[in-house]
Enzyme design. Structure first.
Site, PDB file in Angstrom:
ATOM      1  N   LYS A 156      37.211  44.546  40.237  1.00 30.77           N
ATOM      2  CA  LYS A 156      38.516  45.011  39.772  1.00 30.77           C
ATOM      3  C   LYS A 156      38.502  46.532  39.597  1.00 30.77           C
ATOM      4  CE  LYS A 156      39.497  40.539  38.767  1.00 30.77           C
ATOM      5  NZ  LYS A 156      38.787  39.390  38.237  1.00 30.77           N
ATOM      6  N   ASP A 198      33.991  40.114  27.952  1.00 31.97           N
ATOM      7  CA  ASP A 198      34.292  40.104  29.375  1.00 31.97           C
ATOM      8  C   ASP A 198      35.227  41.290  29.630  1.00 31.97           C
ATOM      9  OD1 ASP A 198      35.217  39.706  31.935  1.00 31.97           O
ATOM     10  OD2 ASP A 198      35.845  37.623  31.628  1.00 31.97           O
ATOM     11  N   TRP A 241      40.855  33.421  31.602  1.00 31.63           N
ATOM     12  CA  TRP A 241      39.414  33.676  31.706  1.00 31.63           C
ATOM     13  C   TRP A 241      38.698  33.319  30.414  1.00 31.63           C
ATOM     14  CZ3 TRP A 241      38.236  33.571  36.469  1.00 31.63           C
ATOM     15  CH2 TRP A 241      39.073  34.141  37.424  1.00 31.63           C
TER      16      TRP A 241
END
Ligand SMILES: *Cc1c(COP(=O)(O)O)cnc(C)c1O
Length: 362
Positions: free
Chosen positions: A197, A173, A104
């Site tokens: 998530k 993030d 990511w």
């Protein structure tokens, strides 16, 4: 009718707390006496505004955010943030630091470079397949921000503590570990997290932004790509993802009122991870993939002696009511995602199954 539910270790979208699903189910046809579902009312109705504001207030309390911060709900997932961040915070001649800790982070760096923004990778763990979190980092003194990924969902690593970047704002993030533990939010210029998530369903991204970062946003951006648009309108510039925000609100209510906030949540998350890593470390059959001091409390990645055994492990686990244990397609192996909603009992059931599987196949 009682639903037949499995122990769900999916990485995202992921398990939600059962009481949250039950509350949503119970109020689905008639939301608070309106005779309508929350999915059927205007985003400008007083009912929906109360939902949105409660989600904001609970986030503020849980993270102890001061008045400089705004909590926003955006669309486009965490992935849209990869380009919105450099667009909003880097003008010509300005630069930003990025720490590359996995898939990511790599994508975030790529998006900034597509925009021709000047971003430098000041630390990376790519040399050992992202199995650790880099420590000694030399930040660029005039960097506009430092971007990090707090938990690396695919590689199974997590920052144990956040780096000290001095006066440079941290941008993080936190898609896969937001609201899983306490931390000092005042160091962060911006925090973002796709909800699917740890705090809700897919379709909404939480963005927490500090006022000094908002003041950097250029007026020349397209309306929908500017943080100012959403900050000025309390996330109601256009129709927001109402049902996803509503679900986040119910999850936050569960976290604050039933669990008791971030301290008990963090203790429970630590306990779950200890049980699972303890089982891995006690065995020669299972092998963790992340360095011990960088292990994620949210995504536990591990290997078995062969790919064939891994396949059988995942399939037999499913037959025993344990789902979602396959590693990400880019890395293989196994992964148990044990986010906030995962109960300790699910982890204990997994460990029992692991011991039985090892006895039969070890
Ligand atoms: C899943 C994930 C993303 C991507 O989120 P989308 O909402 O699908 O865009 C980004 N960062 C991290 C850390 C993730 O776990």
């Amino acid at each position: 009718m009682k639903a037949n539910r499995i122990h769900n270790f999916n990485p995202g979208p992921a398990a939600l707390p059962l009481p949250v699903l039950e509350e949503i189910q119970a109020s689905f046809l008639d939301f608070e006496g309106t005779g309508m579902s929350i999915t059927e009312v205007s985003h400008r109705s007083k009912q929906f505004e109360a939902v949105l504001n409660d989600a904001v207030d609970r986030t503020r309390r849980l993270l102890q955010l001061d008045d400089r911060f705004k909590v926003l709900f955006l669309q486009g997932g965490a992935s849209l943030q990869f380009c919105m961040i450099p667009m909003n915070f880097l003008r010509d001649g300005e630069n930003a630091d990025y720490v590359n800790t996995g898939t990511w982070s790599t994508k975030a760096i790529k998006e900034a470079r597509i925009l021709n923004k000047q971003v430098q990778v000041v630390a990376s763990s790519e040399d050992r397949n992202f199995s650790y979190i880099p420590r000694e980092i030399a930040f660029t003194p005039d960097a506009a921000y430092v971007h990090i990924t707090s938990n690396n969902t695919i590689k199974g690593t997590q920052w144990p503590a956040f780096p000290d970047s001095g006066a440079i704002p941290l941008v993080a993030d936190m898609s896969s570990d937001i609201l899983s533990r306490r931390f000092d939010a005042s160091k962060f210029g911006l925090i973002y997290a796709g909800a699917q998530k740890n705090i809700g369903p897919a379709g909404v991204c939480m963005v927490i932004i500090r006022d000094d970062m908002l003041s950097r946003v250029p007026a020349t951006l397209p309306t929908m790509l500017s943080y100012t648009t959403f900050a000025d309108k309390n996330s109601l510039f256009n129709t927001p993802p109402c049902f996803a925000i509503y679900t986040v609100q119910i999850v936050l209510k569960w976290l604050e009122d039933t669990i008791g906030g971030l301290a008990p949540m963090a203790a429970l998350n630590r306990r779950k991870a200890d049980v699972l890593y303890g089982a891995i470390d006690a065995s020669e059959f299972y092998r963790g993939t992340a360095d011990t001091d960088s292990r994620s409390l949210m995504n536990v990645t591990f290997r078995l002696p062969s790919e064939d055994l891994e396949k059988r492990f995942v399939a037999q686990a499913m037959e025993n009511g344990l789902g979602g244990l396959k590693g990400h397609r880019s890395v293989g192996g196994c992964r148990a995602s044990i986010y906030n909603p995962t109960p300790l009992a699910a982890v204990e059931a997994l460990v029992d199954f692991m011991r039985t599987f090892e006895k039969k196949n070890g």
